[in-house]
Design an enzyme around this catalytic site. Sequence first.
Site, PDB file in Angstrom:
ATOM      1  CE  LYS A  90       4.765   7.317  -2.208  1.00 51.56           C
ATOM      2  NZ  LYS A  90       4.111   7.817  -0.999  1.00 51.56           N
TER       3      LYS A  90
ATOM      4  CB  THR B 113      -2.121  13.762   4.235  1.00 48.49           C
ATOM      5  OG1 THR B 113      -2.505  12.645   3.441  1.00 48.49           O
ATOM      6  CG2 THR B 113      -0.663  13.625   4.631  1.00 48.49           C
TER       7      THR B 113
ATOM      8  CG  ASN C 230      -4.050  16.268  -0.728  1.00 52.63           C
ATOM      9  OD1 ASN C 230      -3.610  15.551   0.161  1.00 52.63           O
ATOM     10  ND2 ASN C 230      -5.348  16.432  -0.918  1.00 52.63           N
TER      11      ASN C 230
ATOM     12  CD  GLN D  86       3.330   4.762   2.221  1.00 46.80           C
ATOM     13  OE1 GLN D  86       3.934   5.571   1.538  1.00 46.80           O
ATOM     14  NE2 GLN D  86       2.237   5.067   2.886  1.00 46.80           N
TER      15      GLN D  86
ATOM     16  CE  LYS E 207      -3.877   2.249   0.337  1.00 46.37           C
ATOM     17  NZ  LYS E 207      -3.438   2.965  -0.892  1.00 46.37           N
TER      18      LYS E 207
ATOM     19  CG  ASP F  78       3.566  10.910  -2.930  1.00 44.37           C
ATOM     20  OD1 ASP F  78       3.444  10.725  -1.715  1.00 44.37           O
ATOM     21  OD2 ASP F  78       4.568  11.498  -3.413  1.00 44.37           O
TER      22      ASP F  78
HETATM   23  P1  NDP Z   1       0.966  17.827  -4.367  1.00 43.69           P
HETATM   24  O1  NDP Z   1       1.434  17.448  -5.708  1.00 43.69           O
HETATM   25  O2  NDP Z   1      -0.470  18.044  -4.119  1.00 43.69           O
HETATM   26  O3  NDP Z   1       1.741  19.134  -3.845  1.00 43.69           O
HETATM   27  C1  NDP Z   1       3.123  19.176  -3.774  1.00 43.69           C
HETATM   28  C2  NDP Z   1       3.542  20.529  -3.307  1.00 43.69           C
HETATM   29  O4  NDP Z   1       4.936  20.522  -3.002  1.00 43.69           O
HETATM   30  C3  NDP Z   1       3.368  21.608  -4.365  1.00 43.69           C
HETATM   31  O5  NDP Z   1       3.132  22.837  -3.739  1.00 43.69           O
HETATM   32  C4  NDP Z   1       4.708  21.580  -5.075  1.00 43.69           C
HETATM   33  O6  NDP Z   1       5.025  22.783  -5.772  1.00 43.69           O
HETATM   34  C5  NDP Z   1       5.652  21.355  -3.931  1.00 43.69           C
HETATM   35  N1  NDP Z   1       6.836  20.647  -4.413  1.00 43.69           N
HETATM   36  C6  NDP Z   1       6.882  19.441  -5.024  1.00 43.69           C
HETATM   37  N2  NDP Z   1       8.124  19.111  -5.370  1.00 43.69           N
HETATM   38  C7  NDP Z   1       8.889  20.144  -4.969  1.00 43.69           C
HETATM   39  C8  NDP Z   1      10.278  20.399  -5.033  1.00 43.69           C
HETATM   40  N3  NDP Z   1      11.113  19.514  -5.597  1.00 43.69           N
HETATM   41  N4  NDP Z   1      10.720  21.564  -4.497  1.00 43.69           N
HETATM   42  C9  NDP Z   1       9.877  22.461  -3.948  1.00 43.69           C
HETATM   43  N5  NDP Z   1       8.542  22.267  -3.855  1.00 43.69           N
HETATM   44  C10 NDP Z   1       8.069  21.130  -4.345  1.00 43.69           C
HETATM   45  O7  NDP Z   1       1.535  16.682  -3.397  1.00 43.69           O
HETATM   46  P2  NDP Z   1       1.074  16.298  -1.926  1.00 43.69           P
HETATM   47  O8  NDP Z   1       0.613  17.487  -1.186  1.00 43.69           O
HETATM   48  O9  NDP Z   1       0.185  15.123  -2.026  1.00 43.69           O
HETATM   49  O10 NDP Z   1       2.444  15.765  -1.310  1.00 43.69           O
HETATM   50  C11 NDP Z   1       3.343  16.626  -0.612  1.00 43.69           C
HETATM   51  C12 NDP Z   1       4.254  15.781   0.280  1.00 43.69           C
HETATM   52  O11 NDP Z   1       3.464  15.043   1.203  1.00 43.69           O
HETATM   53  C13 NDP Z   1       5.105  14.741  -0.453  1.00 43.69           C
HETATM   54  O12 NDP Z   1       6.330  14.584   0.242  1.00 43.69           O
HETATM   55  C14 NDP Z   1       4.295  13.463  -0.294  1.00 43.69           C
HETATM   56  O13 NDP Z   1       5.101  12.307  -0.411  1.00 43.69           O
HETATM   57  C15 NDP Z   1       3.772  13.652   1.115  1.00 43.69           C
HETATM   58  N6  NDP Z   1       2.585  12.881   1.492  1.00 43.69           N
HETATM   59  C16 NDP Z   1       1.447  12.923   0.741  1.00 43.69           C
HETATM   60  C17 NDP Z   1       0.331  12.215   1.146  1.00 43.69           C
HETATM   61  C18 NDP Z   1      -0.957  12.288   0.405  1.00 43.69           C
HETATM   62  O14 NDP Z   1      -1.920  11.682   0.859  1.00 43.69           O
HETATM   63  N7  NDP Z   1      -1.069  12.997  -0.689  1.00 43.69           N
HETATM   64  C19 NDP Z   1       0.366  11.347   2.336  1.00 43.69           C
HETATM   65  C20 NDP Z   1       1.586  11.443   3.099  1.00 43.69           C
HETATM   66  C21 NDP Z   1       2.657  12.173   2.658  1.00 43.69           C
HETATM   67  P3  NDP Z   1       4.839  22.851  -7.362  1.00 43.69           P
HETATM   68  O15 NDP Z   1       3.361  22.787  -7.591  1.00 43.69           O
HETATM   69  O16 NDP Z   1       5.480  24.121  -7.748  1.00 43.69           O
HETATM   70  O17 NDP Z   1       5.558  21.636  -7.908  1.00 43.69           O
HETATM   71  O1  2IT Z   2       3.090   8.939   1.523  1.00 40.34           O
HETATM   72  C1  2IT Z   2       1.939   8.516   1.711  1.00 40.34           C
HETATM   73  O2  2IT Z   2       1.607   7.981   2.782  1.00 40.34           O
HETATM   74  C2  2IT Z   2       0.947   8.681   0.646  1.00 40.34           C
HETATM   75  N1  2IT Z   2       1.265   9.273  -0.373  1.00 40.34           N
HETATM   76  C3  2IT Z   2      -0.441   8.117   0.806  1.00 40.34           C
HETATM   77  C4  2IT Z   2      -0.454   6.660   0.480  1.00 40.34           C
HETATM   78  C5  2IT Z   2      -1.810   6.008   0.441  1.00 40.34           C
HETATM   79  O3  2IT Z   2      -1.831   4.820   0.093  1.00 40.34           O
HETATM   80  O4  2IT Z   2      -2.826   6.632   0.744  1.00 40.34           O
END
Ligand code: NDP
Ligand code: 2IT
Length: 448
Positions: free
Chosen positions: A129, A212, A243, A114, A93, A169
Amino acid sequence: MAFKNSALADIYARVEKRDPDQKEFLQAVREVLESIEPVIEKRPEFAKAGIVDRIVEPERMIVFRVSWVDDNGKVQVNRGFRVQFNSAIGPYKGGLRLHPSVNLSVIKFLGFEQIFKNSLTGLPMGGGKGGSDFDPKGKSDGEIMRFCQSFMTELSKHIGSCTDVPAGDIGVGGREIGFMFGQYKRLRNEFTGVLTGKGLTYGGSLIRTEATGYGLCYFTDEMLRANGKSFKDQTVVISGSGNVAIYAAQKATQLGGKVVAMSDSAGYIYDKNGINLDVIKDLKEVKRARLSEYVKSVPSAEYHEGKGVWSIPCHIALPCATQNELDENDAKMLVKNGCYAVAEGANMPSTPEACEYMIQNGVLFGPAKAANAGGVATSGLEMSQNSIRLSWTAEEVDEKLKGIMTNIYNSAYNASVEYGCPGNLIVGANIAGFTKVAEAMLAQGVAY
Ligand code: NDP
Ligand code: 2IT
């Protein structure tokens, strides 16, 4: 930091020799192996069964070509990945990341983390992943759809609701999950909960979008309360505006905090009056625009190009963008400016030196595996609802999410006490997450 336990030092040296260039993966492995030293000393049966040697090597890695046709009729080729890391406690997952920086090291670090995060949730989910080096920025809906369909055409051979359940992600949200789900159903002729983060009309769970960010704040609130503090009237800085960042900002505000800064990969905004989330949501969720546009709607705010969001003074910092976005200098700046709590919404956002500095300087620190587990936990709740073919209300899901985040805080804290470093939640989360998986692997024998 050097290993005190020579068996763990040897294992780390072998991982490093096998994949010397996978720097993100090595970083993630080193942190976990350093944390679990006291467990390995106390539980010799784990070493005897080669648990650590096995846990650092994925059960399966799938790398594949993704070809698709762009709006100009030109053929494009990307590389797809799915790393099925560990299935000791449940089906693989974990999310799918679409970003040009994606490579095997990034996917392996995320898959490795994860395993322990999913274990901490208390739900039966293994670790995996995936993703691709496809860059969604500037692509039309049609291009996104054709990419997602091609990606799923191969991925569908390797996943299933009892085998491996991907989710979102970076770069993968509701739109992409919808296209992938449609393609899976078309190819397999079955309607099953093979992905989470689905739309509410076709099997998604209420609160998964928010989970999250909300979970991060529930965890942070728990950590603050245990130390006689709360979000109330505190200044909060959040990196990212995707997100996780958006719903962290929403919940932090609901809990009484004032979010004054957010960022994207181009720059950051500072709004001393508190960020207007309706504007952010419209920019990011609807228009898919740059954060710099914020100042057009809120002229009193400032936009700054480049990194630097951590230079804004705050009490609580929530890194919610990407790995290694908060380094030692950032940590020093935060502490100097009065920041006393940091909780990681992104995966591995703080460098090892930054973590060390913050812990040494008494910052309350919520590590990613524990603090951002609310997303995957709610994915687990989506799987449960799909299995029983029922949907829970938003209140029910939110209540379960809160309970899970409280349990995670308690497990990490209790493990930190049991193993002699009270309050160090990095060590506590790694130990608590690892122990359950190690016990399951022990019970299941050595054949894989
Ligand atoms: P999104 O794609 O929704 O948003 C990512 C954000 O981070 C954007 O604002 C983006 O800016 C910025 N970003 C991405 N890459 C870079 C970089 N290399 N340098 C600077 N800024 C960056 O992703 P999420 O919000 O889903 O994910 C954000 C983090 O949270 C990640 O590390 C992900 O692994 C983690 N995460 C996500 C979960 C989920 O449920 N979605 C669960 C747990 C963890 P821009 O738009 O300019 O690229
Ligand atoms: O990093 C994470 O935990 C996620 N991107 C969410 C994974 C999931 O299966 O909901």
